[in-house]
Design a protein around this motif. Structure first.
Motif, PDB file in Angstrom:
ATOM      1  N   CYS A 214       0.818  -1.213   0.000  1.00 23.05           N
ATOM      2  CA  CYS A 214       0.000   0.000   0.000  1.00 23.05           C
ATOM      3  C   CYS A 214       0.856   1.269   0.000  1.00 23.05           C
ATOM      4  CB  CYS A 214      -0.939   0.004   1.207  1.00 23.05           C
ATOM      5  SG  CYS A 214      -2.167  -1.316   1.168  1.00 23.05           S
ATOM      6  N   LEU A 215       1.883   1.314   0.842  1.00 17.40           N
ATOM      7  CA  LEU A 215       2.769   2.472   0.876  1.00 17.40           C
ATOM      8  C   LEU A 215       3.868   2.399  -0.177  1.00 17.40           C
ATOM      9  CD1 LEU A 215       3.132   2.972   4.745  1.00 17.40           C
ATOM     10  CD2 LEU A 215       1.594   4.142   3.178  1.00 17.40           C
ATOM     11  N   GLY A 216       3.995   1.248  -0.837  1.00 15.88           N
ATOM     12  CA  GLY A 216       4.966   1.112  -1.924  1.00 15.88           C
ATOM     13  C   GLY A 216       6.408   1.130  -1.479  1.00 15.88           C
ATOM     14  N   ARG A 217       6.683   0.712  -0.230  1.00 16.97           N
ATOM     15  CA  ARG A 217       8.066   0.780   0.271  1.00 16.97           C
ATOM     16  C   ARG A 217       8.909  -0.402  -0.151  1.00 16.97           C
ATOM     17  NH1 ARG A 217       7.728   2.799   6.444  1.00 16.97           N
ATOM     18  NH2 ARG A 217       9.973   3.003   6.045  1.00 16.97           N
ATOM     19  N   ASP A 218       8.281  -1.468  -0.643  1.00 21.16           N
ATOM     20  CA  ASP A 218       9.012  -2.597  -1.211  1.00 21.16           C
ATOM     21  C   ASP A 218       8.866  -2.508  -2.734  1.00 21.16           C
ATOM     22  OD1 ASP A 218      10.170  -4.912  -2.026  1.00 21.16           O
ATOM     23  OD2 ASP A 218       8.895  -6.255  -0.864  1.00 21.16           O
ATOM     24  N   PRO A 219       9.916  -2.092  -3.452  1.00 25.13           N
ATOM     25  CA  PRO A 219       9.793  -1.901  -4.896  1.00 25.13           C
ATOM     26  C   PRO A 219       9.434  -3.176  -5.646  1.00 25.13           C
ATOM     27  CG  PRO A 219      12.088  -1.796  -4.191  1.00 25.13           C
ATOM     28  CD  PRO A 219      11.260  -1.791  -2.956  1.00 25.13           C
ATOM     29  N   VAL A 220       9.786  -4.327  -5.085  1.00 26.13           N
ATOM     30  CA  VAL A 220       9.449  -5.597  -5.738  1.00 26.13           C
ATOM     31  C   VAL A 220       7.958  -5.872  -5.625  1.00 26.13           C
ATOM     32  CG1 VAL A 220       9.834  -8.090  -5.712  1.00 26.13           C
ATOM     33  CG2 VAL A 220      11.745  -6.518  -5.323  1.00 26.13           C
ATOM     34  N   ALA A 222       5.548  -3.555  -4.827  1.00 27.39           N
ATOM     35  CA  ALA A 222       4.738  -2.449  -5.324  1.00 27.39           C
ATOM     36  C   ALA A 222       4.533  -2.525  -6.828  1.00 27.39           C
ATOM     37  CB  ALA A 222       5.383  -1.118  -4.942  1.00 27.39           C
ATOM     38  N   LEU A 223       5.480  -3.132  -7.559  1.00 28.76           N
ATOM     39  CA  LEU A 223       5.368  -3.380  -8.994  1.00 28.76           C
ATOM     40  C   LEU A 223       5.493  -2.115  -9.827  1.00 28.76           C
ATOM     41  CD1 LEU A 223       2.470  -6.012  -9.093  1.00 28.76           C
ATOM     42  CD2 LEU A 223       4.924  -6.415  -9.202  1.00 28.76           C
ATOM     43  N   ARG A 224       4.632  -1.146  -9.636  1.00 21.83           N
ATOM     44  CA  ARG A 224       4.611   0.034 -10.487  1.00 21.83           C
ATOM     45  C   ARG A 224       5.222   1.231  -9.764  1.00 21.83           C
ATOM     46  NH1 ARG A 224      -1.379  -1.146 -11.474  1.00 21.83           N
ATOM     47  NH2 ARG A 224      -1.536   0.221  -9.681  1.00 21.83           N
ATOM     48  N   LYS A 225       5.663   2.181 -10.572  1.00 20.19           N
ATOM     49  CA  LYS A 225       6.129   3.434  -9.993  1.00 20.19           C
ATOM     50  C   LYS A 225       4.927   4.220  -9.473  1.00 20.19           C
ATOM     51  CE  LYS A 225      10.193   3.895 -12.951  1.00 20.19           C
ATOM     52  NZ  LYS A 225      10.884   4.741 -13.931  1.00 20.19           N
ATOM     53  N   ARG A 226       5.193   5.046  -8.530  1.00 12.54           N
ATOM     54  CA  ARG A 226       4.121   5.824  -7.942  1.00 12.54           C
ATOM     55  C   ARG A 226       3.583   6.867  -8.921  1.00 12.54           C
ATOM     56  NH1 ARG A 226       4.550   6.995  -1.584  1.00 12.54           N
ATOM     57  NH2 ARG A 226       4.969   4.898  -0.890  1.00 12.54           N
ATOM     58  N   THR A 227       2.325   7.161  -8.760  1.00 10.92           N
ATOM     59  CA  THR A 227       1.686   8.197  -9.558  1.00 10.92           C
ATOM     60  C   THR A 227       2.105   9.562  -9.019  1.00 10.92           C
ATOM     61  OG1 THR A 227      -0.242   8.246  -8.134  1.00 10.92           O
ATOM     62  CG2 THR A 227      -0.275   6.675  -9.952  1.00 10.92           C
ATOM     63  N   PRO A 228       1.792  10.658  -9.746  1.00  8.52           N
ATOM     64  CA  PRO A 228       2.113  11.995  -9.210  1.00  8.52           C
ATOM     65  C   PRO A 228       1.516  12.255  -7.834  1.00  8.52           C
ATOM     66  CG  PRO A 228       1.551  12.136 -11.528  1.00  8.52           C
ATOM     67  CD  PRO A 228       1.284  10.712 -11.114  1.00  8.52           C
ATOM     68  N   SER A 229       0.455  11.507  -7.480  1.00  3.36           N
ATOM     69  CA  SER A 229      -0.155  11.661  -6.151  1.00  3.36           C
ATOM     70  C   SER A 229       0.055  10.372  -5.357  1.00  3.36           C
ATOM     71  CB  SER A 229      -1.651  11.964  -6.286  1.00  3.36           C
ATOM     72  OG  SER A 229      -2.251  12.017  -5.008  1.00  3.36           O
ATOM     73  N   PRO A 230       1.129  10.289  -4.567  1.00  4.32           N
ATOM     74  CA  PRO A 230       1.404   9.054  -3.808  1.00  4.32           C
ATOM     75  C   PRO A 230       0.262   8.652  -2.879  1.00  4.32           C
ATOM     76  CG  PRO A 230       3.281  10.555  -3.745  1.00  4.32           C
ATOM     77  CD  PRO A 230       2.147  11.324  -4.339  1.00  4.32           C
ATOM     78  N   TRP A 231      -0.387   9.623  -2.245  1.00  6.08           N
ATOM     79  CA  TRP A 231      -1.467   9.301  -1.314  1.00  6.08           C
ATOM     80  C   TRP A 231      -2.671   8.718  -2.046  1.00  6.08           C
ATOM     81  CZ3 TRP A 231      -0.337   8.607   3.448  1.00  6.08           C
ATOM     82  CH2 TRP A 231       0.692   9.335   4.038  1.00  6.08           C
ATOM     83  N   LEU A 232      -2.894   9.198  -3.276  1.00  4.98           N
ATOM     84  CA  LEU A 232      -3.990   8.651  -4.069  1.00  4.98           C
ATOM     85  C   LEU A 232      -3.710   7.199  -4.442  1.00  4.98           C
ATOM     86  CD1 LEU A 232      -6.679   9.156  -5.506  1.00  4.98           C
ATOM     87  CD2 LEU A 232      -5.369   9.904  -7.520  1.00  4.98           C
ATOM     88  N   GLU A 233      -2.473   6.925  -4.819  1.00  4.05           N
ATOM     89  CA  GLU A 233      -2.079   5.553  -5.151  1.00  4.05           C
ATOM     90  C   GLU A 233      -2.179   4.651  -3.918  1.00  4.05           C
ATOM     91  OE1 GLU A 233      -0.524   2.353  -7.467  1.00  4.05           O
ATOM     92  OE2 GLU A 233      -1.449   4.277  -7.978  1.00  4.05           O
ATOM     93  N   THR A 234      -1.731   5.163  -2.770  1.00  4.00           N
ATOM     94  CA  THR A 234      -1.825   4.389  -1.530  1.00  4.00           C
ATOM     95  C   THR A 234      -3.284   4.097  -1.172  1.00  4.00           C
ATOM     96  OG1 THR A 234       0.233   5.307  -0.664  1.00  4.00           O
ATOM     97  CG2 THR A 234      -1.312   4.411   0.945  1.00  4.00           C
ATOM     98  N   GLY A 235      -4.116   5.114  -1.285  1.00  9.70           N
ATOM     99  CA  GLY A 235      -5.531   4.927  -0.982  1.00  9.70           C
ATOM    100  C   GLY A 235      -6.199   3.928  -1.913  1.00  9.70           C
ATOM    101  N   TRP A 236      -5.833   3.973  -3.199  1.00  7.77           N
ATOM    102  CA  TRP A 236      -6.405   3.051  -4.170  1.00  7.77           C
ATOM    103  C   TRP A 236      -5.993   1.606  -3.855  1.00  7.77           C
ATOM    104  CZ3 TRP A 236      -9.994   1.598  -7.077  1.00  7.77           C
ATOM    105  CH2 TRP A 236      -9.825   0.724  -8.140  1.00  7.77           C
ATOM    106  N   ARG A 237      -4.739   1.416  -3.522  1.00  7.74           N
ATOM    107  CA  ARG A 237      -4.263   0.073  -3.194  1.00  7.74           C
ATOM    108  C   ARG A 237      -4.895  -0.433  -1.898  1.00  7.74           C
ATOM    109  NH1 ARG A 237       2.220   0.001  -4.711  1.00  7.74           N
ATOM    110  NH2 ARG A 237       1.936   0.389  -6.944  1.00  7.74           N
ATOM    111  N   LEU A 238      -5.001   0.442  -0.931  1.00 10.07           N
ATOM    112  CA  LEU A 238      -5.622   0.056   0.333  1.00 10.07           C
ATOM    113  C   LEU A 238      -7.091  -0.307   0.128  1.00 10.07           C
ATOM    114  CD1 LEU A 238      -5.071  -0.218   3.372  1.00 10.07           C
ATOM    115  CD2 LEU A 238      -5.774   2.166   3.639  1.00 10.07           C
ATOM    116  N   ALA A 239      -7.767   0.430  -0.756  1.00 12.60           N
ATOM    117  CA  ALA A 239      -9.179   0.144  -1.032  1.00 12.60           C
ATOM    118  C   ALA A 239      -9.338  -1.208  -1.723  1.00 12.60           C
ATOM    119  CB  ALA A 239      -9.763   1.259  -1.903  1.00 12.60           C
TER     120      ALA A 239
END
Length: 529
Positions: A214-220, A222-239
């Motif tokens: 969810c926070l993307g701290r493990d690059p393996v 997390a798979l994808r690079k973060r979007t311009p809005s990290p919190w939006l990406e985190t929220g989407w993954r958490l959802a």
């Protein structure tokens, strides 16, 4: 010139050999001793087959009421329909036990068939990724886990379905290794709804999925690079993750919430009226605590130091009942919960800061250790919650971890011996254990000395010559203890009722010493490797 055929065994042939060897040896155990758990599961077949869902967790004709989560109840329901082909008598609700050759054959067969889930998960973990393909350790992990004496003794003799459940656990870890965190979380949620003991390792899943995915701290992971809005990406993954997990629990608990059985279900799953120690003590901290209390009681009484000491000390009252100590403080379920969480906390914090696949599996092991050593009413078979995920770490080839794993399994398996208490079963459990011991020593190359080049690997800095000596003497101690329990005890004490539970006490305490030692060694290895 004709080319000589290769003598190399392919992975496919190896898997087939493991399958056929396992099947043949376990078929030989169909007529072996079976515990009351055999009647427990037979009764669950009858409950789920004869009654509507609205009565599953209210039925109490037999003392062996349904006390596993809903998915396991549905699992029994599926098995019950095939049971009609063998013996419909096993599906009759009754207070007295039922047994027949066809019933025994069918229930043994269901364990044999469903445990293939574990073999599939091990193969997927060890050879599903190219990094492990065609490696010696991949085969060693598969052999030492699938042919573990614990599964022979508990599932195929004592009678349970542990291997199938651990298959789901290993499959979840394999999916995490394959960079499929959502599927891994869903499979683990399914496992929780099969057997709630796995809630003990749920914190490791929660922290790794939160930090690594969810926070993307493990690059393996997390798979994808973060979007311009990290919190939006985190929220989407958490959802997404929360929706999948919620869906699994909704499917599991929904029918029982609709039929007003949820409170009854929770009461069945968490019977805190049971005592601190199981009737057959698990080799954990509380076994040592109980014996320490008994020793202090005799010392205090003989010296007259403490006049207020209780006249008796009940270390365990069997399956149900509170434990009352004479000198040491009494232990409540809340105290064991707090202690378990505190012991898990350092590993969870480390995993949150440094999320990785390896640290995730290490944290599962530490969580399993904490629940086994300090949990409430722990069963001796729960050591498998530690040894199965630890086996998955052996891909590193670290000889120190190999020795820790070997010692852990030896202490855990010996702690299971009181489950098979008849003298005629002693050769059976000893032969199964010794075969695994010889295979593990050869496969893990444990005969290498600590100063040899093969012993130099990651984490070796936490190993010292004295530890090898201590571990060696401790392993030889099992032979001495078995000689006493199998021969000397009956000669010297006979049927003296005062020493009726001495074998259980000695077995649990000696194995507990090894368990605590391995826990400390693994904790050191966790942070230094």
């Amino acid at each position: 010139m004709a080319r000589k055929p290769s003598l190399r065994v392919t992975n496919g042939q190896f898997i087939r050999d493991v399958f056929w060897f396992s099947t043949f040896t376990k078929l030989l155990l169909f007529s072996a001793y079976k515990s009351t758990d055999f009647e427990v599961h037979r009764n669950w077949l009858a409950i789920t087959h004869q009654l509507p869902v609205a009565q599953w967790y209210r039925e109490s004709t037999s003392q062996w009421t349904l006390d596993y989560p809903p998915f396991f109840a549905w699992f029994e329901w599926v098995l019950s329909w095939f049971a009609t082909w063998f013996d419909s008598g096993m599906l009759v609700l009754q207070a007295t036990p039922y047994e027949s050759p066809a019933c025994t054959f069918y229930q043994r067969l269901t364990v044999l068939v469903t445990e293939q889930c574990l073999l599939y998960a091990l193969v997927r973990y060890t050879w599903g990724r190219k990094v492990f393909r065609d490696t010696h350790m991949g085969r060693v992990i598969t052999l030492l886990t699938f042919l573990n004496p614990g599964f022979y003794l508990v599932d195929h003799i004592h009678f349970q379905y542990n291997a199938a459940m651990y298959g789901l656990l290993v499959l979840s870890i394999a999916l995490m290794s394959e960079q499929r965190p959502l599927w891994a979380g869903m499979v683990f949620s399914v496992l929780l709804n099969f057997k709630h003991i796995y809630a003990y390792v749920a914190p490791a899943y929660f922290v790794y999925l939160l930090s690594g995915y969810c926070l993307g701290r493990d690059p393996v992971l997390a798979l994808r690079k973060r979007t311009p809005s990290p919190w939006l990406e985190t929220g989407w993954r958490l959802a997404k993750l929360g929706s999948l997990v919620s869906l699994v629990f909704a499917v599991s608990l929904g029918p029982f919430l609709y039929t007003n059985q949820l409170s009854q279900l929770i009461t069945r799953l968490f019977p805190f009226k049971r005592g601190l120690c199981h009737a057959l003590w698990a080799p954990n901290f509380w076994a040592l605590y109980s014996v320490g209390d008994r020793l202090l009681y005799h010392i205090v009484r003989s010296l007259g130091i403490w006049a207020q000491v209780k006249p008796t000390a009940s270390m365990t009252r069997g399956i149900v009942g509170d434990v009352v100590f004479a000198v040491l403080p009494d232990i409540s379920p809340r105290a064991t919960f707090i202690l378990t969480v505190l012991v898990q906390l350092p590993g969870l914090v480390y995993l949150f800061r440094y999320p990785s696949r390896t640290n995730f599996i290490k944290c599962i092991v530490l969580s399993g250790f904490a629940s086994f050593l300090f949990g409430w009413h722990v069963h001796e078979k729960a050591y498998l919650l530690i040894v199965v995920p630890m086996a998955l770490l052996l891909t590193s080839g670290d000889i120190n971890l190999g020795r820790i794993f070997f010692l852990l399994n030896l202490a855990g398996v010996y702690g299971l011996f009181p489950l098979l208490h008849q003298p005629m079963e002693t050769p059976l459990k000893l032969s199964i254990t010794l075969l695994w011991v010889f295979g593990a020593r050869y496969g893990l190359k444990l005969d290498s000395s600590p100063a040899s080049p093969t012993a130099e690997s990651s984490g070796s800095s936490c190993n010292t010559n004295w530890s090898w000596v201590v571990e060696g003497w401790y392993m030889w101690g099992f032979i001495c203890l078995q000689a006493y329990l199998g021969i000397i005890h009956s000669w010297v004490l006979g049927d003296n009722p005062s020493f009726e539970f001495l074998p259980i006490l000695l077995t649990a305490c000696y194995s507990a010493v090894g368990m605590v030692y391995v826990w400390v060694r693994f904790y050191i290895w966790f942070f230094l490797s």
